[in-house]
Enzyme design. Structure first.
Site, PDB file in Angstrom:
ATOM      1  N   MET A 235     -11.449  -6.014   4.713  1.00 16.67           N
ATOM      2  CA  MET A 235     -10.699  -5.102   5.566  1.00 16.67           C
ATOM      3  C   MET A 235     -10.471  -5.771   6.915  1.00 16.67           C
ATOM      4  SD  MET A 235     -10.204  -2.471   3.703  1.00 16.67           S
ATOM      5  CE  MET A 235      -9.323  -1.562   4.981  1.00 16.67           C
TER       6      MET A 235
ATOM      7  N   HIS B 281      -1.017  -1.227  -4.422  1.00 17.53           N
ATOM      8  CA  HIS B 281      -2.313  -0.965  -3.781  1.00 17.53           C
ATOM      9  C   HIS B 281      -2.440   0.539  -3.557  1.00 17.53           C
ATOM     10  CE1 HIS B 281      -5.893  -2.010  -1.448  1.00 17.53           C
ATOM     11  NE2 HIS B 281      -5.507  -1.107  -0.553  1.00 17.53           N
TER      12      HIS B 281
ATOM     13  N   MET C  34     -12.210   4.424  -1.211  1.00 16.98           N
ATOM     14  CA  MET C  34     -12.926   4.698   0.037  1.00 16.98           C
ATOM     15  C   MET C  34     -13.559   6.061  -0.157  1.00 16.98           C
ATOM     16  SD  MET C  34      -9.949   3.192   2.515  1.00 16.98           S
ATOM     17  CE  MET C  34      -8.743   3.316   1.191  1.00 16.98           C
TER      18      MET C  34
ATOM     19  N   SER D  22       0.850  -1.186   0.000  1.00 17.80           N
ATOM     20  CA  SER D  22       0.000   0.000   0.000  1.00 17.80           C
ATOM     21  C   SER D  22       0.884   1.234   0.000  1.00 17.80           C
ATOM     22  CB  SER D  22      -0.900   0.019   1.233  1.00 17.80           C
ATOM     23  OG  SER D  22      -1.417   1.319   1.411  1.00 17.80           O
TER      24      SER D  22
ATOM     25  N   ASP E 146      -6.667  -6.563   3.816  1.00 12.37           N
ATOM     26  CA  ASP E 146      -6.075  -5.224   3.893  1.00 12.37           C
ATOM     27  C   ASP E 146      -6.164  -4.677   5.311  1.00 12.37           C
ATOM     28  OD1 ASP E 146      -5.206  -2.634   3.447  1.00 12.37           O
ATOM     29  OD2 ASP E 146      -6.885  -2.063   2.154  1.00 12.37           O
ATOM     30  N   GLY E 147      -4.997  -4.453   5.913  1.00  6.68           N
ATOM     31  CA  GLY E 147      -4.940  -3.794   7.214  1.00  6.68           C
ATOM     32  C   GLY E 147      -4.199  -4.596   8.264  1.00  6.68           C
ATOM     33  N   GLY E 148      -3.076  -4.075   8.724  1.00  7.32           N
ATOM     34  CA  GLY E 148      -2.348  -4.716   9.815  1.00  7.32           C
ATOM     35  C   GLY E 148      -1.651  -6.008   9.448  1.00  7.32           C
TER      36      GLY E 148
ATOM     37  N   HIS F 250      -8.223   1.076  -4.493  1.00 11.47           N
ATOM     38  CA  HIS F 250      -9.175   0.821  -3.405  1.00 11.47           C
ATOM     39  C   HIS F 250      -9.902   2.131  -3.104  1.00 11.47           C
ATOM     40  CE1 HIS F 250      -9.588  -0.147   1.213  1.00 11.47           C
ATOM     41  NE2 HIS F 250     -10.751  -0.020   0.613  1.00 11.47           N
TER      42      HIS F 250
ATOM     43  N   GLY G 207       1.109  -2.045   4.111  1.00 10.69           N
ATOM     44  CA  GLY G 207       1.624  -0.682   3.982  1.00 10.69           C
ATOM     45  C   GLY G 207       2.771  -0.437   4.923  1.00 10.69           C
ATOM     46  N   SER G 208       2.438  -0.178   6.179  1.00 13.34           N
ATOM     47  CA  SER G 208       3.482   0.183   7.147  1.00 13.34           C
ATOM     48  C   SER G 208       4.498  -0.947   7.348  1.00 13.34           C
ATOM     49  CB  SER G 208       2.845   0.579   8.480  1.00 13.34           C
ATOM     50  OG  SER G 208       1.923  -0.395   8.916  1.00 13.34           O
TER      51      SER G 208
ATOM     52  N   GLY H 289      -9.311   3.968   6.684  1.00 12.58           N
ATOM     53  CA  GLY H 289      -9.019   5.379   6.925  1.00 12.58           C
ATOM     54  C   GLY H 289      -7.550   5.674   7.189  1.00 12.58           C
TER      55      GLY H 289
ATOM     56  N   GLY I 112      -3.340   3.925   7.663  1.00 10.06           N
ATOM     57  CA  GLY I 112      -2.373   2.844   7.725  1.00 10.06           C
ATOM     58  C   GLY I 112      -1.908   2.662   9.166  1.00 10.06           C
ATOM     59  N   GLY I 113      -1.190   1.588   9.400  1.00  7.30           N
ATOM     60  CA  GLY I 113      -0.541   1.400  10.693  1.00  7.30           C
ATOM     61  C   GLY I 113      -1.435   0.930  11.824  1.00  7.30           C
TER      62      GLY I 113
ATOM     63  N   MET J 126      -8.985   8.055  -0.466  1.00  5.26           N
ATOM     64  CA  MET J 126      -9.853   8.449   0.655  1.00  5.26           C
ATOM     65  C   MET J 126     -10.357   9.871   0.426  1.00  5.26           C
ATOM     66  SD  MET J 126      -7.649   6.976   3.841  1.00  5.26           S
ATOM     67  CE  MET J 126      -6.843   5.360   3.783  1.00  5.26           C
TER      68      MET J 126
ATOM     69  N   ASP K 272      -4.681   3.587  -2.279  1.00  7.19           N
ATOM     70  CA  ASP K 272      -5.783   3.914  -1.369  1.00  7.19           C
ATOM     71  C   ASP K 272      -6.335   5.311  -1.628  1.00  7.19           C
ATOM     72  OD1 ASP K 272      -6.069   1.608   0.406  1.00  7.19           O
ATOM     73  OD2 ASP K 272      -4.013   2.063   1.020  1.00  7.19           O
TER      74      ASP K 272
HETATM   75  C1  DX5 Z   1      -6.572   1.473   5.244  1.00  9.00           C
HETATM   76  C2  DX5 Z   1      -6.049   1.180   3.864  1.00  9.00           C
HETATM   77  C3  DX5 Z   1      -4.915   0.242   3.848  1.00  9.00           C
HETATM   78  C4  DX5 Z   1      -3.692   0.706   4.592  1.00  9.00           C
HETATM   79  C5  DX5 Z   1      -2.970  -0.499   5.085  1.00  9.00           C
HETATM   80  O1  DX5 Z   1      -7.791   2.158   5.147  1.00  9.00           O
HETATM   81  O2  DX5 Z   1      -7.073   0.642   3.054  1.00  9.00           O
HETATM   82  O3  DX5 Z   1      -4.589  -0.140   2.524  1.00  9.00           O
HETATM   83  O4  DX5 Z   1      -2.817   1.486   3.833  1.00  9.00           O
HETATM   84  O5  DX5 Z   1      -1.915  -0.101   5.865  1.00  9.00           O
HETATM   85  P1  DX5 Z   1      -1.227  -1.077   6.915  1.00  9.00           P
HETATM   86  O6  DX5 Z   1      -0.673  -2.238   6.162  1.00  9.00           O
HETATM   87  O7  DX5 Z   1      -0.186  -0.211   7.529  1.00  9.00           O
HETATM   88  O8  DX5 Z   1      -2.303  -1.509   7.890  1.00  9.00           O
HETATM   89 ZN    ZN Z   2      -6.524  -0.275   1.077  1.00  9.34          ZN
END
Ligand code: DX5
Ligand code: ZN
Length: 227
Positions: A141, A34, A72, A9, A183-185, A70, A205-206, A146, A148-149, A38, A36
């Protein structure tokens, strides 16, 4: 199909040198960019739009990466054609953000992209009941969208199994494979368990961009190879 794909991401990348970041992270062994989007309305954050997608498309093409957009964003229909024009290969959106889910999915396909639905942690998979034929990817998700991290929500593992069962049953019936993305964590510590629950495509992402830095172009090699 036993193919696994990693989708960094770019939300966590260094935007001052985004093209280089994409080149480095893909050549370190990842597969999909990926992206994102928003809107500070559907989710409480504001990120990047079609202009940035267009700006990275040549780099993504050069390194052989798909661009996975993606959304949002609410509403979704107005922005879908802009991303198709800007080089998106996959466009996913949240069912709650579309007035007419079937129409939005069809629109994505008609514009030549792969289509997908995204499920928030508390959103039911029943949105899939009557649209499987129009879906190329299901994105679960594992955090609330909303930022990352955030921390992986463990209930996602059970939900992944349910989504995998739907996909496998659909494959039995039609012979068509639908991708299952999470997606996420996601990180090197939990990715194996997430894969066992049924995911084949992993957004991170992170965990990737925040990883300890080696040198230059190879700095993502270590964390990616651990995944
Ligand atoms: C959150 C995003 C993710 C985010 C993931 O709303 O859709 O794609 O960047 O980041 P990590 O991998 O750090 O959770
Ligand atoms: Zn995403």
């Amino acid at each position: 199909d036993k193919t696994f794909r990693i989708a960094p991401s770019i939300l966590s990348a260094n935007f001052a040198k985004l093209g280089q970041e994409i080149e480095d992270v893909i050549t370190s062994g990842t597969d999909i960019v990926h992206f994102d989007v928003m809107d500070n309305h559907y989710v409480p954050n504001l990120t990047i739009g079609p202009l940035v997608c267009d700006a990275i498309r040549e780099t993504a093409k050069k390194v052989g990466a798909l661009i996975d957009v993606h959304l949002m964003v609410k509403p979704v229909d107005r922005i879908i054609p802009d991303f198709a024009k800007a080089g998106a290969n996959i466009i996913t959106f949240h069912p709650e953000a579309s007035e007419h889910i079937d129409r939005s999915l069809a629109m994505v396909r008609d514009l030549g992209c792969k289509s997908g639905l995204v499920f928030n942690p508390a959103t039911s998979l029943s949105y899939l009941d009557h649209v499987m034929d129009k879906v190329d990817m299901i994105l679960l998700m594992s955090v609330n969208p909303g930022f990352g991290g955030q921390k992986f929500i463990p209930e996602t593992l059970e939900k992944l199994k349910l989504a995998r069962a739907r996909i496998d049953a659909y494959y039995e019936k039609t012979g068509r494979q639908i991708w299952l993305e999470v997606d996420g964590g996601v990180n090197a510590q939990n990715i194996a368990e997430i894969a066992r629950a049924g995911a084949d495509t992993f957004v991170a992402g992170s965990a990737i961009f925040g990883s300890p830095k080696d040198t230059d172009a190879n700095r993502y090699n270590t964390v990616v190879s651990e995944m």
